[in-house]
Scaffold this motif. Structure first.
Motif, PDB file in Angstrom:
ATOM      1  N   TYR A 185      -0.779   6.017   9.035  1.00 34.30           N
ATOM      2  CA  TYR A 185      -2.104   5.390   8.991  1.00 34.30           C
ATOM      3  C   TYR A 185      -2.644   5.347  10.427  1.00 34.30           C
ATOM      4  O   TYR A 185      -2.058   4.732  11.317  1.00 34.30           O
ATOM      5  N   ASN A 200       2.697  13.723  -0.585  1.00 28.70           N
ATOM      6  CA  ASN A 200       3.615  12.618  -0.852  1.00 28.70           C
ATOM      7  C   ASN A 200       4.681  13.079  -1.852  1.00 28.70           C
ATOM      8  O   ASN A 200       4.559  14.135  -2.467  1.00 28.70           O
ATOM      9  N   GLY A 221       2.645   2.539   3.273  1.00 26.73           N
ATOM     10  CA  GLY A 221       3.880   1.826   3.623  1.00 26.73           C
ATOM     11  C   GLY A 221       5.040   2.273   2.740  1.00 26.73           C
ATOM     12  O   GLY A 221       6.173   2.423   3.205  1.00 26.73           O
ATOM     13  N   PHE A 281      -4.599  10.903  -2.315  1.00 23.67           N
ATOM     14  CA  PHE A 281      -3.473  11.526  -3.015  1.00 23.67           C
ATOM     15  C   PHE A 281      -3.311  10.891  -4.406  1.00 23.67           C
ATOM     16  O   PHE A 281      -3.429  11.562  -5.413  1.00 23.67           O
ATOM     17  N   GLY A 282      -3.055   9.580  -4.409  1.00 23.42           N
ATOM     18  CA  GLY A 282      -2.818   8.887  -5.679  1.00 23.42           C
ATOM     19  C   GLY A 282      -1.329   8.797  -5.966  1.00 23.42           C
ATOM     20  O   GLY A 282      -0.856   9.254  -7.004  1.00 23.42           O
ATOM     21  N   LEU A 283      -0.613   8.158  -5.024  1.00 28.01           N
ATOM     22  CA  LEU A 283       0.837   8.015  -5.193  1.00 28.01           C
ATOM     23  C   LEU A 283       1.166   7.292  -6.508  1.00 28.01           C
ATOM     24  O   LEU A 283       2.155   7.608  -7.169  1.00 28.01           O
ATOM     25  N   VAL A 313      -1.858  13.826   3.676  1.00 29.42           N
ATOM     26  CA  VAL A 313      -1.088  13.839   2.426  1.00 29.42           C
ATOM     27  C   VAL A 313      -1.698  14.755   1.365  1.00 29.42           C
ATOM     28  O   VAL A 313      -1.121  14.905   0.286  1.00 29.42           O
ATOM     29  N   GLU A 372      -9.251   8.802  -3.988  1.00 33.41           N
ATOM     30  CA  GLU A 372      -7.815   8.672  -3.694  1.00 33.41           C
ATOM     31  C   GLU A 372      -7.456   9.883  -2.860  1.00 33.41           C
ATOM     32  O   GLU A 372      -7.643  11.016  -3.316  1.00 33.41           O
ATOM     33  N   THR A 406      -7.516   5.907   3.399  1.00 32.99           N
ATOM     34  CA  THR A 406      -8.613   5.001   3.735  1.00 32.99           C
ATOM     35  C   THR A 406      -8.802   4.891   5.250  1.00 32.99           C
ATOM     36  O   THR A 406      -9.867   4.473   5.689  1.00 32.99           O
ATOM     37  N   GLY A 419       0.819  -1.221   0.000  1.00 30.84           N
ATOM     38  CA  GLY A 419       0.000   0.000   0.000  1.00 30.84           C
ATOM     39  C   GLY A 419       0.851   1.269   0.000  1.00 30.84           C
ATOM     40  O   GLY A 419       2.000   1.272   0.453  1.00 30.84           O
ATOM     41  N   LYS A 447     -10.762   1.011  -6.084  1.00 30.56           N
ATOM     42  CA  LYS A 447      -9.977   1.327  -7.289  1.00 30.56           C
ATOM     43  C   LYS A 447     -10.802   1.224  -8.574  1.00 30.56           C
ATOM     44  O   LYS A 447     -10.347   1.667  -9.632  1.00 30.56           O
ATOM     45  N   ASN A 493      -3.906  -2.065  -5.636  1.00 25.81           N
ATOM     46  CA  ASN A 493      -4.094  -3.241  -4.779  1.00 25.81           C
ATOM     47  C   ASN A 493      -5.423  -3.932  -5.096  1.00 25.81           C
ATOM     48  O   ASN A 493      -5.898  -4.754  -4.311  1.00 25.81           O
TER      49      ASN A 493
HETATM   50  O1  GMT Z   1      -6.101   2.199   0.034  1.00 25.38           O
HETATM   51  C1  GMT Z   1      -5.087   2.229  -0.607  1.00 25.38           C
HETATM   52  O2  GMT Z   1      -4.988   2.378  -1.805  1.00 25.38           O
HETATM   53  C2  GMT Z   1      -3.806   2.081   0.150  1.00 25.38           C
HETATM   54  C3  GMT Z   1      -3.627   3.295   0.972  1.00 25.38           C
HETATM   55  C4  GMT Z   1      -2.571   3.071   1.982  1.00 25.38           C
HETATM   56  O3  GMT Z   1      -2.773   3.443   3.102  1.00 25.38           O
HETATM   57  O4  GMT Z   1      -1.534   2.517   1.680  1.00 25.38           O
HETATM   58  O5  GMT Z   1      -3.378   4.379   0.076  1.00 25.38           O
HETATM   59  C5  GMT Z   1      -3.675   5.639   0.547  1.00 25.38           C
HETATM   60  O6  GMT Z   1      -2.435   6.235   0.878  1.00 25.38           O
HETATM   61  C6  GMT Z   1      -1.580   6.532  -0.224  1.00 25.38           C
HETATM   62  C7  GMT Z   1      -0.271   7.107   0.305  1.00 25.38           C
HETATM   63  O7  GMT Z   1      -0.468   8.296   1.011  1.00 25.38           O
HETATM   64  C8  GMT Z   1      -2.290   7.488  -1.186  1.00 25.38           C
HETATM   65  O8  GMT Z   1      -1.454   7.795  -2.278  1.00 25.38           O
HETATM   66  C9  GMT Z   1      -3.577   6.817  -1.689  1.00 25.38           C
HETATM   67  O9  GMT Z   1      -4.270   7.729  -2.502  1.00 25.38           O
HETATM   68  C10 GMT Z   1      -4.447   6.417  -0.510  1.00 25.38           C
HETATM   69  N1  GMT Z   1      -5.553   5.580  -1.011  1.00 25.38           N
HETATM   70  C11 GMT Z   1      -6.810   6.011  -0.984  1.00 25.38           C
HETATM   71  O10 GMT Z   1      -7.144   7.098  -0.531  1.00 25.38           O
HETATM   72  C12 GMT Z   1      -7.815   5.081  -1.569  1.00 25.38           C
END
Ligand code: GMT
Length: 379
Positions: A92, A175, A15, A286-288, A151, A284, A123, A12, A213, A208
């Motif tokens: 998180y 990010n 991490g 952010f949308g890394l 972020v 999202e 999330t 994710g 998604k 993921n």
């Molecule tokens: O839900 C996920 O896609 C994973 C999640 C995570 O905690 O690893 O992603 C979130 O954190 C990322 C890093 O800051 C962001 O780039 C993602 O946009 C965010 N995911 C969502 O908001 C769905």
């Protein structure tokens, strides 16, 4: 500084951000201790200033659910005390912020003061956080963090909207990306002709494969594009939606034009051979993944939800559409892919856009916050 980082060690984005942040802090001369339940996937890095502490939850027949949060708290107490950490940075909110709070209280009872910073990633606030049963614990942990970051501006707004009792000031620290990791020569192991042997355009999606998604929309957009422009699609990642995605591939008869590569620890090389990145998420923070694509000079077709408009510039580094508007997304994709010069311009723009998030610009924001928190806590 001696910094303890807590994160999910999996694929994710949170991490990945935590791991890359830790590595960058080590490069700047800080000592970083990762405290996680397994080795973070991107921690393939060696330094005398980098230490990994495993949180292992022992099995006991009485526990139907293992008390991970408690074990993490005790591990934090141990590491802070014996490694003499200056601060903790948890990524998180669930359950890391409340575990850090508990560790802080235990240590305070022993005369040791440890401040902790919580970074909200998405999330934890937008999905899991919406489960009302979590609300009091998340609100409490956020309000009692020594500092809180999010972020994106969008995630900051979501936090205040979803958690009306959150009173804490939230610092937005976006990010980041290390552009150096995206410099390749033509001799990389991953070559475009492997996946697009007849000069087709190559699209890519990395995630993921969770419901949020909307990977089915990726397939629908791809299907519409390939009917106009010969194209192939690479899917990177894995997750619970895979069976539905495979079913839809068969229904749309697109299987021969799609390659699934599974989970890839460092997706830079495969991103670098793509022409377009598709990100059709419901939300999202952010949308890394979009930022990583742009760093690899790949323009992005995405939804306009959450923090994506803070990352992608519409009409410059890609295009954004409303969630579910696969017709518009396909039309935008075709407008980029149909002409080499347009595509090359978008690729160059994508890279320029990614430069705004270069790690050298973002790392000092975290370091300044660490210093501020340490000064405020009298350390
Ligand atoms: O839900 C996920 O896609 C994973 C999640 C995570 O905690 O690893 O992603 C979130 O954190 C990322 C890093 O800051 C962001 O780039 C993602 O946009 C965010 N995911 C969502 O908001 C769905």
């Amino acid at each position: 500084m001696k910094i303890g980082i807590v994160c999910y060690p999996t694929f994710g984005g949170s991490g990945v951000v935590a791991t890359e942040l830790g590595k960058a802090l080590v490069e700047k001369g800080h000592q970083v201790h990762f405290i996680t339940y397994s080795q973070p996937v991107r921690l393939e890095y060696f330094s005398e200033n980098l230490v990994y502490h495993e949180v292992s939850v022992s099995d006991y027949p009485l526990f139907e659910y293992q008390p991970y949060e408690l074990v993490l708290s005790c591990k934090l107490v141990d590491v802070v005390k014996y490694e003499k950490l200056d601060l903790l940075h948890v990524h998180y909110a669930i359950p890391h912020a409340s575990a850090a709070y508990m560790a802080k209280q235990i240590l305070a009872s022993q005369g040791i003061h440890i401040p902790f910073i919580t970074t909200l990633h998405g999330t934890d606030i937008t999905l899991v956080g919406k489960d009302p049963s979590f609300e009091p614990a998340i609100t409490f942990a956020i309000n009692n963090s020594d500092a809180v970051t999010s972020v994106s501006e969008s995630l900051k707004r979501d936090t205040y909207n979803n958690f009306p009792n959150v009173k804490k000031d939230i610092h937005v620290i976006p990010n980041f990306i290390c552009l150096e990791d995206y410099q390749f020569d033509n001799k990389t192991k991953c070559q475009k002709k492997m996946y697009a042997p007849n000069g087709e355009r190559l699209m890519i999606h990395v995630s993921n494969f969770r419901k949020v998604k909307r990977v089915e929309d990726v397939l629908r957009v791809f299907d519409k594009v390939r009917k106009v422009i010969p194209s192939k699609l690479i899917l990177v990642g894995d997750g619970p939606e895979r069976p539905n995605i495979e079913k839809l591939c068969r229904e749309l008869d697109t299987c021969n034009d799609i390659r699934s590569l599974g989970k890839i620890v460092n997706p830079e090389q495969v991103l670098s051979i793509a022409d377009l990145f598709l990100l059709t998420s419901e939300t999202e923070s952010f949308g890394l993944a979009a930022l990583e694509a742009m760093a690899a000079k790949v323009p992005v077709i995405s939804t306009n939800s959450g923090g994506l408009p803070e990352v992608v510039t519409n009409g410059y580094s890609g295009y954004m559409s409303n969630v579910g508007d696969v017709d518009e997304m396909a039309a935008n994709a075709i407008s980029i892919l149909k002409d080499d010069s347009v595509l090359n311009q978008f690729k160059a723009n994508a890279y320029e856009q990614a430069k705004k998030f270069e790690i050298s610009k973002i790392l000092p924001m975290y370091e300044d916050l660490y210093k501020k928190v340490l000064a405020e806590s009298g350390k």
